[in-house]
Design an enzyme around this catalytic site. Structure first.
Site, PDB file in Angstrom:
ATOM      1  N   GLY A 152      -8.158  16.977  68.489  1.00 50.73           N
ATOM      2  CA  GLY A 152      -6.805  17.175  69.024  1.00 50.73           C
ATOM      3  C   GLY A 152      -5.819  17.568  67.941  1.00 50.73           C
TER       4      GLY A 152
ATOM      5  N   TYR B 107      -3.547   3.722  79.795  1.00 52.54           N
ATOM      6  CA  TYR B 107      -3.525   4.225  78.405  1.00 52.54           C
ATOM      7  C   TYR B 107      -3.669   3.054  77.436  1.00 52.54           C
ATOM      8  CZ  TYR B 107      -1.234   6.043  74.122  1.00 52.54           C
ATOM      9  OH  TYR B 107      -0.928   6.394  72.833  1.00 52.54           O
TER      10      TYR B 107
ATOM     11  N   ASN C 119      -8.279  11.723  66.957  1.00 49.64           N
ATOM     12  CA  ASN C 119      -6.830  11.754  67.189  1.00 49.64           C
ATOM     13  C   ASN C 119      -6.479  12.147  68.619  1.00 49.64           C
ATOM     14  OD1 ASN C 119      -3.825  12.331  66.386  1.00 49.64           O
ATOM     15  ND2 ASN C 119      -4.597  14.255  67.251  1.00 49.64           N
TER      16      ASN C 119
ATOM     17  N   LYS D  63      -6.755   2.578  74.746  1.00 51.87           N
ATOM     18  CA  LYS D  63      -6.532   2.403  73.299  1.00 51.87           C
ATOM     19  C   LYS D  63      -7.091   1.057  72.841  1.00 51.87           C
ATOM     20  CE  LYS D  63      -4.206   6.080  71.836  1.00 51.87           C
ATOM     21  NZ  LYS D  63      -5.000   7.157  71.211  1.00 51.87           N
TER      22      LYS D  63
HETATM   23  N1  LIG Z   1       3.323  10.801  69.771  1.00 52.40           N
HETATM   24  C1  LIG Z   1       3.454   9.480  69.914  1.00 52.40           C
HETATM   25  O1  LIG Z   1       4.561   8.941  70.134  1.00 52.40           O
HETATM   26  C2  LIG Z   1       2.253   8.588  69.791  1.00 52.40           C
HETATM   27  C3  LIG Z   1       2.448   7.199  69.746  1.00 52.40           C
HETATM   28  C4  LIG Z   1       1.355   6.377  69.626  1.00 52.40           C
HETATM   29  C5  LIG Z   1       0.088   6.917  69.535  1.00 52.40           C
HETATM   30  N2  LIG Z   1      -0.076   8.272  69.609  1.00 52.40           N
HETATM   31  C6  LIG Z   1      -1.432   8.788  69.525  1.00 52.40           C
HETATM   32  O2  LIG Z   1      -1.483   9.783  68.534  1.00 52.40           O
HETATM   33  C7  LIG Z   1      -2.435  10.790  68.897  1.00 52.40           C
HETATM   34  C8  LIG Z   1      -1.801  12.167  68.843  1.00 52.40           C
HETATM   35  O3  LIG Z   1      -0.698  12.159  69.709  1.00 52.40           O
HETATM   36  P1  LIG Z   1       0.265  13.419  69.854  1.00 52.40           P
HETATM   37  O4  LIG Z   1       1.553  12.900  70.403  1.00 52.40           O
HETATM   38  O5  LIG Z   1       0.259  14.228  68.617  1.00 52.40           O
HETATM   39  O6  LIG Z   1      -0.497  14.238  70.995  1.00 52.40           O
HETATM   40  P2  LIG Z   1      -0.162  15.666  71.626  1.00 52.40           P
HETATM   41  O7  LIG Z   1      -0.352  15.491  73.078  1.00 52.40           O
HETATM   42  O8  LIG Z   1       1.117  16.218  71.108  1.00 52.40           O
HETATM   43  O9  LIG Z   1      -1.341  16.569  71.041  1.00 52.40           O
HETATM   44  C9  LIG Z   1      -2.652  16.268  71.369  1.00 52.40           C
HETATM   45  C10 LIG Z   1      -3.519  17.489  71.142  1.00 52.40           C
HETATM   46  O10 LIG Z   1      -4.824  17.119  71.625  1.00 52.40           O
HETATM   47  C11 LIG Z   1      -5.324  18.188  72.387  1.00 52.40           C
HETATM   48  N3  LIG Z   1      -6.257  17.676  73.392  1.00 52.40           N
HETATM   49  C12 LIG Z   1      -5.963  17.119  74.587  1.00 52.40           C
HETATM   50  N4  LIG Z   1      -7.082  16.806  75.244  1.00 52.40           N
HETATM   51  C13 LIG Z   1      -8.103  17.177  74.444  1.00 52.40           C
HETATM   52  C14 LIG Z   1      -9.506  17.115  74.581  1.00 52.40           C
HETATM   53  N5  LIG Z   1     -10.067  16.628  75.698  1.00 52.40           N
HETATM   54  N6  LIG Z   1     -10.275  17.572  73.573  1.00 52.40           N
HETATM   55  C15 LIG Z   1      -9.710  18.096  72.442  1.00 52.40           C
HETATM   56  N7  LIG Z   1      -8.378  18.180  72.276  1.00 52.40           N
HETATM   57  C16 LIG Z   1      -7.590  17.719  73.255  1.00 52.40           C
HETATM   58  C17 LIG Z   1      -4.125  18.844  73.017  1.00 52.40           C
HETATM   59  O11 LIG Z   1      -4.406  20.189  73.388  1.00 52.40           O
HETATM   60  C18 LIG Z   1      -3.085  18.726  71.902  1.00 52.40           C
HETATM   61  O12 LIG Z   1      -3.087  19.858  71.062  1.00 52.40           O
HETATM   62  C19 LIG Z   1      -2.963  10.397  70.274  1.00 52.40           C
HETATM   63  O13 LIG Z   1      -4.157   9.643  70.143  1.00 52.40           O
HETATM   64  C20 LIG Z   1      -1.875   9.487  70.816  1.00 52.40           C
HETATM   65  O14 LIG Z   1      -2.333   8.584  71.785  1.00 52.40           O
HETATM   66  C21 LIG Z   1       0.979   9.118  69.719  1.00 52.40           C
END
Ligand SMILES: NC(=O)c1ccc[n+]([C@@H]2O[C@H](COP(=O)([O-])OP(=O)(O)OC[C@H]3O[C@@H](n4cnc5c(N)ncnc54)[C@H](O)[C@@H]3O)[C@@H](O)[C@H]2O)c1
Length: 247
Positions: free
Chosen positions: A13, A161, A90, A165
């Site tokens: 991701g 979710y 990720n 996690k």
């Molecule tokens: N952004 C936040 O506030 C936040 C907070 C806590 C945890 N997280 C965790 O951090 C990580 C990244 O979050 P983010 O906000 O950057 O995510 P995002 O949604 O902005 O980006 C995720 C990327 O993963 C790709 N993706 C989605 N499904 C996929 C799949 N099946 N296979 C391969 N790629 C796939 C998407 O195309 C996208 O480019 C995640 O695990 C999320 O749960 C994020």
């Protein structure tokens, strides 16, 4: 310290936002980085940007929730760059589909899978593909990007979710015990809110007074990926502005 020259890393991701920041940070420390994303153009753009900045990267498009696709892309990465030393799981949130926050009681059970598949099964898929090689070589770094939502209650209509996690965190605690003898470490980075293209309003209850940015996450992953973290396993490193409990 934290030199990753000669290491091969796969970040799932990683076509945008947090994952892209992680990929860039690993590349800046010298790792060859495979940039996975389900959206091929995103993976390619992120890999191209790393190469343009002087790093080593390749696009590795695949659906992280599809075990066969993950096995195939790992084989392709290893053919190009060699064995994978560092896996960063990720890809998360609601996967390739938009999140539909809802209270559990109102939620359609058909919607459960999208959270469990990406936040739990995708983690298993990646680890299952790289772990045999890590065990054989007697070294490896497995890092999962988690969320404070997997460690505490949040009232945001995202209970499945949280469950996905938390499942991955429970899994890694036991996996770390299983594979420690092979010098493979298994750790997680637990994130607080890192806004993307949405406005969460002013930050509240964050001791450091701001939301996170993708650039805050990469250095934590670099540390866990490094040789210097060889005595750290089964741990959850919070990168969340100091929030202890935000319910
Ligand atoms: N952004 C936040 O506030 C936040 C907070 C806590 C945890 N997280 C965790 O951090 C990580 C990244 O979050 P983010 O906000 O950057 O995510 P995002 O949604 O902005 O980006 C995720 C990327 O993963 C790709 N993706 C989605 N499904 C996929 C799949 N099946 N296979 C391969 N790629 C796939 C998407 O195309 C996208 O480019 C995640 O695990 C999320 O749960 C994020």
């Amino acid at each position: 310290m934290f030199d990753l020259t000669g290491k091969v890393a796969l970040v799932t991701g990683a076509g945008q936002h947090v994952g892209r920041g992680i990929a860039e940070a690993l590349a800046a420390q010298g790792a060859a980085v495979a940039v996975n994303d389900i959206v091929e153009t995103r993976a390619q753009e992120a890999a191209d940007a790393i190469v343009a900045a002087g790093g080593k990267a390749m696009a590795a498009p695949a659906d992280a929730t599809d075990r066969d696709s993950v096995q195939a892309v790992v084989a392709a990465i290893e053919a190009e760059f060699g064995p994978i030393d560092v896996l960063v799981s990720n890809a998360g949130n609601s996967g390739a589909n938009p999140a539909r926050p809802a209270s559990f009681v109102d939620m359609d059970p058909a919607d459960w899978n999208q959270y469990v598949d990406i936040n739990f099964y995708a983690v298993l898929n990646g680890i299952h593909a790289v772990l045999p090689g890590m065990i054989e070589r007697g070294s490896g770094r497995i890092i999962t990007i988690s969320s404070d939502a997997g460690r505490q209650g949040i009232n945001m209509g995202m209970s499945i979710y949280s469950g996905g996690k938390a499942g991955a965190l429970g899994f890694q605690r036991s996996l770390a015990c299983e594979v420690g003898k092979h010098h493979v470490t298994v750790n997680a980075v637990s994130l607080g809110m890192i806004p993307g293209d949405w406005d969460p309003g002013p930050p509240k209850g964050i001791p450091l007074g701001r939301y996170g940015e993708p650039a805050d996450v990469g250095p934590a992953v670099v540390y866990l990926a490094s040789d210097e973290a060889s005595w750290v396993t089964g741990q959850i490193l919070s990168v969340n502005g100091g929030v202890y409990r935000n319910v």
